[in-house]
Design a protein around this motif. Structure first.
Motif, short mmCIF file in Angstrom:
data_model
loop_
_atom_site.label_atom_id
_atom_site.label_comp_id
_atom_site.label_asym_id
_atom_site.label_seq_id
_atom_site.Cartn_x
_atom_site.Cartn_y
_atom_site.Cartn_z
N ARG A 76 -0.37 -2.73 3.45
CA ARG A 76 0.01 -3.18 1.99
C ARG A 76 -0.02 -2.04 1.01
NH1 ARG A 76 -4.52 -4.76 -0.77
NH2 ARG A 76 -5.44 -5.25 1.23
N HIS A 77 -0.71 -1.05 1.09
CA HIS A 77 -0.84 0.21 0.27
C HIS A 77 0.24 1.31 0.78
CE1 HIS A 77 -4.25 -1.04 -2.15
NE2 HIS A 77 -5.04 -1.07 -0.98
N LEU B 163 5.14 -6.89 1.51
CA LEU B 163 4.16 -5.91 1.17
C LEU B 163 3.17 -6.43 -0.15
CD1 LEU B 163 6.41 -2.61 1.68
CD2 LEU B 163 4.33 -3.53 3.01
N GLU B 164 3.80 -7.11 -0.92
CA GLU B 164 3.00 -7.43 -2.02
C GLU B 164 2.23 -8.77 -2.31
OE1 GLU B 164 5.30 -6.93 -5.89
OE2 GLU B 164 6.76 -5.55 -4.61
N GLY B 165 2.15 -9.39 -0.88
CA GLY B 165 1.24 -10.53 -0.84
C GLY B 165 1.67 -11.41 -1.53
N GLU C 242 -4.03 -3.97 7.77
CA GLU C 242 -3.64 -4.69 6.77
C GLU C 242 -3.61 -4.11 5.52
OE1 GLU C 242 -3.39 -7.50 3.31
OE2 GLU C 242 -5.18 -6.31 4.10
N TYR D 47 2.34 -7.86 10.42
CA TYR D 47 1.49 -7.66 8.81
C TYR D 47 1.73 -8.93 8.31
CZ TYR D 47 0.79 -6.88 4.19
OH TYR D 47 0.38 -6.98 2.57
N HIS E 117 -2.14 -10.47 7.17
CA HIS E 117 -2.34 -10.78 5.71
C HIS E 117 -2.31 -12.05 5.20
CE1 HIS E 117 -1.75 -10.11 1.29
NE2 HIS E 117 -0.89 -11.08 1.32
#
Length: 297
Positions: A19-20, A138-140, A15, A70, A74
């Protein structure tokens, strides 16, 4: 898979790396080595029998399987983190992550955010701004407010506000604009959308085949308006977002012509169910905009 066999450390590593988009930055966050993160991810891939990342020259990219996994991982980790925060704080609070296009954030949301917090004190709102290019996964983010047509792949989009574009400029410059074609003698300011000035000039009855002056492109209408206030050019922007500056006389609207190239939308991933905090925010947002629209009418 039996819960006792869930590879929690490997899922955390996956995760963070996703994300990064980087093993190195994930390692920094998790306080382990880059090799440890890579080892955990490879172990997870071996256990699942699929590759989760494409190793790129500059970072990581999802495979199809990674893109599916993902958001699930997440969201699960985020909910666990929020639950622990609630227990630690001794209060029943829920975190809401909202990404907001800068113009809407500055002109509308942030001045009213205290109203929402008073009405829904159980929601801990975390606002980040963006320039309309955003990745919810990706930015949650739970929600993203953006400008466009409402057609974003894999998202559910709720219309919030129409925002037609019109010419805005400093008062001194506005005195020199007596007819729409006069803007062609000024520096034109616009966003990254290439068709804006052609669309407005056509709506104003100006021959779009005439030669264009110098054009400056911005990724933020807020920044563009600062240039306008300083007399640096003529902008196409949504007047509804700059009512305060218009009322204060810092900018003027020399022509009534406007062109609709998009609206503001509240978006979320289709597979992301609505939490109580999300439902509260959506309801408040729509109600507030409806009330203001009625008052303006």
């Amino acid at each position: 898979m039996d819960r006792s066999q869930l590879p929690l450390n490997a899922l955390r590593a996956f995760e963070a790396a996703a994300r990064h988009a980087s093993f190195t930055r994930a390692a920094q966050e998790l306080c382990v080595t880059q090799a440890a993160v890579s080892h955990q991810v490879r172990g997870l891939e071996a256990q699942l029998g699929v590759e989760l990342f494409r190793r790129l020259p500059r970072g990581l990219g999802f495979t199809g399987e990674g893109e599916v996994l993902y958001p699930i991982v997440h969201e699960a980790l985020e909910r666990m983190s929020q639950a622990i925060d609630v227990l630690a704080d001794g209060a029943d609070r829920e975190v809401l992550n909202v990404g907001v296009v800068g113009t809407f954030a500055v002109a509308w949301l942030l001045p009213r955010l205290e109203q929402f917090q008073r009405r829904f004190p159980f929601v801990d709102v975390r606002v980040s701004t963006h320039n309309n290019k955003i990745e919810l996964t990706l930015e949650g983010l739970d929600y993203a407010i953006r400008f466009g047509t409402g057609a974003w792949h894999g998202t559910e989009a709720t219309p919030l506000m129409e925002a037609p574009l019109t010419v805005l400029c400093a008062p001194a410059l506005g005195e020199r604009l007596t007819q729409p074609s006069d803007v062609l003698h000024q520096t034109l300011l616009r966003s990254y959308r290439t068709d804006e000035w052609n669309a407005w000039l056509s709506a104003a009855g100006v021959d779009t085949h005439l030669s264009f002056p110098r054009t400056v492109i911005f990724d933020s209408s807020v920044a563009m308006m600062e240039v306008v206030i300083q007399g640096g050019g003529v902008a196409l922007a949504p007047a509804v977002m700059f009512r305060r500056q218009l009322a204060e006389g810092r900018i003027v609207r020399p022509f009534r012509t406007q062109v609709a190239l998009g609206s503001y939308w509240l978006t979320r991933l289709q597979h992301h169910g609505e939490t109580p905090a999300m439902s509260a925010f959506k309801r408040w947002l729509i109600e507030s905009l409806s009330v203001e629209s009625g008052e303006a009418g």
